[in-house]
Design an enzyme around this catalytic site. Sequence first.
Site, mmCIF file in Angstrom:
data_model
loop_
_atom_site.group_PDB
_atom_site.id
_atom_site.type_symbol
_atom_site.label_atom_id
_atom_site.label_comp_id
_atom_site.label_asym_id
_atom_site.label_seq_id
_atom_site.Cartn_x
_atom_site.Cartn_y
_atom_site.Cartn_z
ATOM 1 N N SER A 265 -42.324 -10.782 55.360
ATOM 2 C CA SER A 265 -42.625 -9.394 55.613
ATOM 3 C C SER A 265 -41.538 -8.859 56.520
ATOM 4 C CB SER A 265 -43.968 -9.266 56.306
ATOM 5 O OG SER A 265 -43.814 -9.702 57.643
ATOM 6 N N LYS A 266 -41.414 -7.544 56.477
ATOM 7 C CA LYS A 266 -40.330 -6.936 57.230
ATOM 8 C C LYS A 266 -40.520 -7.076 58.736
ATOM 9 C CE LYS A 266 -42.445 -2.442 56.652
ATOM 10 N NZ LYS A 266 -42.367 -1.136 56.050
ATOM 11 N N ARG A 267 -41.713 -7.462 59.153
ATOM 12 C CA ARG A 267 -41.928 -7.673 60.591
ATOM 13 C C ARG A 267 -41.135 -8.880 61.079
ATOM 14 N NH1 ARG A 267 -42.759 -3.405 62.537
ATOM 15 N NH2 ARG A 267 -44.027 -2.142 61.157
#
Length: 505
Positions: A265-267
């Site tokens: 995920s982009k996190r």
Amino acid sequence: MTTETSAPASQDSRPTRVRIAPSPTGDPHVGTAYIGLLNYLFAKQRGGKFVLRIEDTDRTRFVSTSEQMIFDALKWIGLQWDEGPDVGGPYGPYRQSERTEIYREYVQRLLDNGTAYKSFETAEELEAMRQSQLAAKQPPRYNGAHRELTPAQIATFEAEGRPAVIRLKVPASGSTTFRDELRGEITFDHNNVDDQVLLKSDGFPTYHLANVIDDHLMQITDVIRAEEWISSTPKHVLLYKAFGWELPKFWHMPLLRNIDKSKISKRKNPVSLNYYRDSGYLPQAMLNFLGLMGGGMAQPTEQEIVSKGLNTKEGDIFSLAEMLEKYDFQRISLGGPVFDLVKLKWLNGEYIRKQSPDEFFATMRATIFSDEYLRAVAPLVQTRLETLGQFGDMTGFLFSDNVMPPESVWLPKKREAADTIKFAEEQLTALEAAAWDTVSIDAALKKLGEAQQWSVKENFMLLRAIISGSTQSPPLLESLVVFGKARTLDRVRRFITAQKQPKRS
Ligand code: GLU
């Protein structure tokens, strides 16, 4: 009625046709390239066709610049499709928003044969249903209240002008079994399959309806997609059955994972292909890296390692041509492949070192020192220079990978560190949602500043410090636009991560 829907292994003798079906909802995702590569290899190894279809029926998540970015990103890594919205083909249009008539026509067949029904609940009624199920600790799902409406009841609702959705009538009991080519048979109990909305009240189809109709009409023989769609597949199988259509084969690929095994995920990692392109990853290295993910490339044997004098890691380096020759779908391993940035960097370095000096120079000039980039950077500082030699001093942050300001630079005088980092996180969220031009970025930042009572000065100074590493920089908004969205977000993310790490004393 009890129904055991068992999907027999498809005896497909049609010419191989596969597709990727990305939704244009933002930046092009590395997962699209991963699944794209696998579909491409599958088609080309079998003399088949690789189709690109744009699934843009979810208008709430639609981002207008996304489709072009998907085309550009796939071309960047070197995947070309045989049919698609931009190149046409015999089964078009390839953009679902241009096919809505087709879905409406087909869904009527399901109403006619009793495998779908109209459901007239209002948004409030559905919400009340959800709340009462949650209160009773039941999983929220449609309760089936309108499954058996009489023609008279339907006519009454319609006369009232109530909008309707069309739902799939999942058999009340029994189960659906289908074959996944990598996993074998998978069975879903109908108790766990919701009466999926197929057509929304605005006349747009949901993913499930459009996807199945298009895969059928586009003669797709093999559906090769990410594992996260397994739970949708029973609905799709029921739809194929409701239409009386032959099933494609299903191949669900293991999801890419972070080092900690969570879904990427982009996190945690940049997931935009734009980021990798703009930060100087070579497309061949990216493609090679994605080719490692499924595990379909045979590793060199002990004997080859010895006889060819290979370093074991060299077995990880291969071109698209080699993948076409050797990639084996039967070898794919289901353990989640790790999207390991350390490995990707190593691989990229190998590709850079393999280049001749001339190739390397040409690569630099085509990427981080391209005419296009320099032409965009130059006007940011032209009026500030006294000598040309100062160009590097003022613009270094636009050419660097690692910029990390000290606290004395980023912490505003009257703020606490923890609040400032929290505000940086909010800046990140605001920037993620913003269109990438000065007006939109300005508006997004100011809106946030007003809501959180951060002055424009503090707000912009913090971002300036994070991006440029300094209290002084060329105009901030223009610099962000030139630097690009993907790299800007990554820099803010890295800043936040670094500040949250426990400090060594
Ligand atoms: N539109 C879906 C996506 O965004 C396609 C999934 C599929 O391949 O069926 O990934």
